[in-house]
Design a protein around this motif. Structure first.
Motif, short mmCIF file in Angstrom:
data_model
loop_
_atom_site.label_atom_id
_atom_site.label_comp_id
_atom_site.label_asym_id
_atom_site.label_seq_id
_atom_site.Cartn_x
_atom_site.Cartn_y
_atom_site.Cartn_z
N GLN A 78 0.82 -1.25 -0.03
CA GLN A 78 0.19 0.01 0.18
C GLN A 78 0.90 1.33 0.03
OE1 GLN A 78 -0.90 -1.26 4.30
NE2 GLN A 78 -1.92 0.67 4.28
N PRO A 79 0.32 2.29 -0.52
CA PRO A 79 1.18 3.70 -0.55
C PRO A 79 1.99 3.81 0.76
CG PRO A 79 -1.03 4.00 -1.64
CD PRO A 79 -1.06 2.54 -0.86
N GLY A 80 1.29 3.56 1.84
CA GLY A 80 1.80 3.95 3.23
C GLY A 80 3.13 3.12 3.59
N ALA A 81 3.26 1.85 2.70
CA ALA A 81 4.43 0.92 2.92
C ALA A 81 5.73 1.75 2.00
CB ALA A 81 4.20 -0.32 2.57
N ILE A 82 5.17 2.26 1.18
CA ILE A 82 6.40 2.88 0.23
C ILE A 82 6.80 4.12 0.94
CG2 ILE A 82 6.97 3.56 -2.31
CD1 ILE A 82 4.24 2.40 -2.89
N ALA A 83 5.75 4.85 1.42
CA ALA A 83 6.20 6.17 2.23
C ALA A 83 6.88 5.78 3.61
CB ALA A 83 4.87 6.73 2.66
N SER A 84 6.66 4.76 4.19
CA SER A 84 7.61 4.12 5.16
C SER A 84 8.96 4.00 4.79
CB SER A 84 6.93 3.03 6.13
OG SER A 84 7.77 2.61 6.99
N ALA A 110 3.43 7.95 -2.60
CA ALA A 110 4.24 7.80 -1.58
C ALA A 110 4.87 9.15 -0.99
CB ALA A 110 5.44 6.80 -1.62
N SER A 111 5.35 10.08 -2.04
CA SER A 111 5.47 11.28 -1.44
C SER A 111 4.70 12.13 -0.63
CB SER A 111 6.20 12.13 -2.45
OG SER A 111 7.34 11.47 -3.21
N TYR A 112 3.45 12.06 -1.05
CA TYR A 112 2.50 12.71 -0.34
C TYR A 112 2.49 12.28 1.25
CZ TYR A 112 0.61 14.50 -4.68
OH TYR A 112 0.37 15.02 -6.04
N ALA A 113 2.44 11.02 1.43
CA ALA A 113 2.33 10.23 2.53
C ALA A 113 3.54 10.52 3.59
CB ALA A 113 1.92 9.01 2.51
N ALA A 114 4.59 10.42 2.89
CA ALA A 114 5.93 10.49 3.63
C ALA A 114 6.27 11.98 4.06
CB ALA A 114 7.17 10.09 2.84
N ALA A 115 5.80 13.00 3.01
CA ALA A 115 6.10 14.39 3.62
C ALA A 115 4.95 14.85 4.53
CB ALA A 115 5.86 15.07 2.34
N GLY A 116 3.67 14.22 4.34
CA GLY A 116 2.67 14.29 5.52
C GLY A 116 3.00 13.91 6.72
N GLU A 221 -0.40 0.02 10.87
CA GLU A 221 0.57 0.90 10.96
C GLU A 221 0.87 1.94 9.58
OE1 GLU A 221 5.56 1.18 11.27
OE2 GLU A 221 4.54 -0.65 11.48
N TYR A 222 0.99 1.19 8.42
CA TYR A 222 0.97 1.87 7.04
C TYR A 222 -0.39 2.58 6.86
CZ TYR A 222 5.55 -1.09 6.35
OH TYR A 222 6.26 -1.26 6.54
N ASP A 223 -1.43 2.18 7.27
CA ASP A 223 -2.69 2.95 6.99
C ASP A 223 -2.50 4.31 7.83
OD1 ASP A 223 -4.10 0.82 5.89
OD2 ASP A 223 -5.13 -0.08 7.47
N GLN A 224 -1.87 4.46 9.14
CA GLN A 224 -1.78 5.64 9.56
C GLN A 224 -1.07 6.58 8.94
OE1 GLN A 224 0.03 5.31 13.44
NE2 GLN A 224 -0.50 7.36 14.18
N ILE A 225 0.35 6.11 8.40
CA ILE A 225 1.26 6.92 7.70
C ILE A 225 0.45 7.25 5.88
CG2 ILE A 225 3.51 6.66 5.88
CD1 ILE A 225 4.39 4.68 8.04
N GLU A 226 -0.11 6.58 5.38
CA GLU A 226 -0.82 6.45 4.27
C GLU A 226 -2.06 7.82 4.44
OE1 GLU A 226 -3.72 3.98 1.48
OE2 GLU A 226 -1.89 3.01 2.20
#
Length: 296
Positions: A78-84, A110-116, A221-226
């Motif tokens: 999921q995108p949250g995993a890539i952001a992680s 992933a960048s939106y999530a990692a930056a957010g 965990e990745y849902d939260q990051i996403e």
């Protein structure tokens, strides 16, 4: 004589429990470049030397599951995993508060999530080809966009496991042709196919879509990051989109994008004569937009 452009080197690094293969050039603050589908880190081949010449240590990892990066044992895409992964790579690569993040397609999500989720790690963000969540949500009420996005729904079917690898992954070649009309992307498509030729790697690439729209594995965990990817970014951000994008229609891109990129200095640009893979179709124009924005 003008100086030769900085060389691109290949390496590997451990982060977030995975071994990532990557391409790199230069020294200085980290510029982390994330690719999308069906693509590879090599689509940043034009940008990496330019970032290096501008004083950055430019690093383009192969995303999780894309060879030579490892296939994750947990099967999470999921995108949250890539952001992680991006956040972990920031740490593993010695990034600091001057680091910048650049993402295309899945790399943009992933960048939106990692930056957010970890705004303190990124000074500026550049995203391309997939707009912020609010714009994407509106897109799926458009018949034209739903027609372009047929492949996302096809990937939910077991039939895609048989159809995509046929004829040496000719499906990938056709996506490049459809998404960047008139551009000969055969070299880049071939490098993408090299990353997905093993059935485990192809299953990973399709797993990104199944984790987002289907029954693929997900992590709280990745849902939260996403979820942080839907928040307005707090650092200056540049959004780029090809005017002839055959995957995500350019008609979706207007001033509404800036509601998700409200920080002072943020803006968006439509790149003429470019489709979905704008960074390789119009490298001089795209490189200049990115470098000027990052060094402003």
């Amino acid at each position: 004589m003008p100086a030769a452009p900085p060389a691109i080197t290949e390496g590997s690094i451990e982060a977030n429990g995975l071994t990532f293969g990557y391409l790199a050039a230069g020294e200085g603050p980290l510029a982390l470049c994330l690719h999308g589908f069906p693509d590879s880190a090599w689509s940043w081949r034009h940008l990496l030397p330019e970032l290096a010449a501008a004083g950055y240590r430019a690093v383009a990892p192969f995303l999780r599951g894309y060879a030579p990066t490892a296939v994750p044992a947990d099967g999470l895409y999921q995108p949250g995993a890539i952001a992680s992964d991006a956040i972990a790579l920031h740490q593993a690569l010695g990034g600091d508060a001057d680091a910048v993040l650049i993402g295309h397609d899945w790399g943009a999500l992933a960048s939106y999530a990692a930056a957010g989720h970890a705004p303190e790690r990124w000074k500026r963000v550049v995203v391309a080809a997939v707009p912020p969540a609010a714009t994407v949500a509106q897109a799926f009420f458009s018949y034209d966009q739903l027609q372009r996005s047929w492949y996302m729904f096809f990937f939910q079917s077991p039939l895609s496991d048989l159809a995509v690898p046929m004829d040496d992954l000719a499906f990938i070649d056709r996506l490049w042709q459809d998404w960047s009309p008139g551009f000969d992307g055969s070299t880049f498509a071939a490098q993408a196919k090299d990353c997905m030729r093993d059935p485990a790697n192809l299953a990973a690439a399709l797993g990104y879509y199944r984790a987002t729209l289907g029954a693929g594995a997900r992590s709280p965990e990745y849902d939260q990051i996403e979820a942080a990817g839907a928040l307005p970014l707090t650092m200056p951000a540049l959004y780029l989109h090809g005017a002839d994008d055959g995957c995500m229609g350019a008609e979706l891109i207007d001033d509404g994008v800036l509601t998700s990129l409200p920080a002072e200095g943020s803006r968006y640009e439509l790149v003429p004569d470019a489709g979905h893979f704008l960074q390789v179709e119009q490298p001089e124009a795209v490189n200049r937009l990115i470098v000027d924005f990052l060094t402003a």
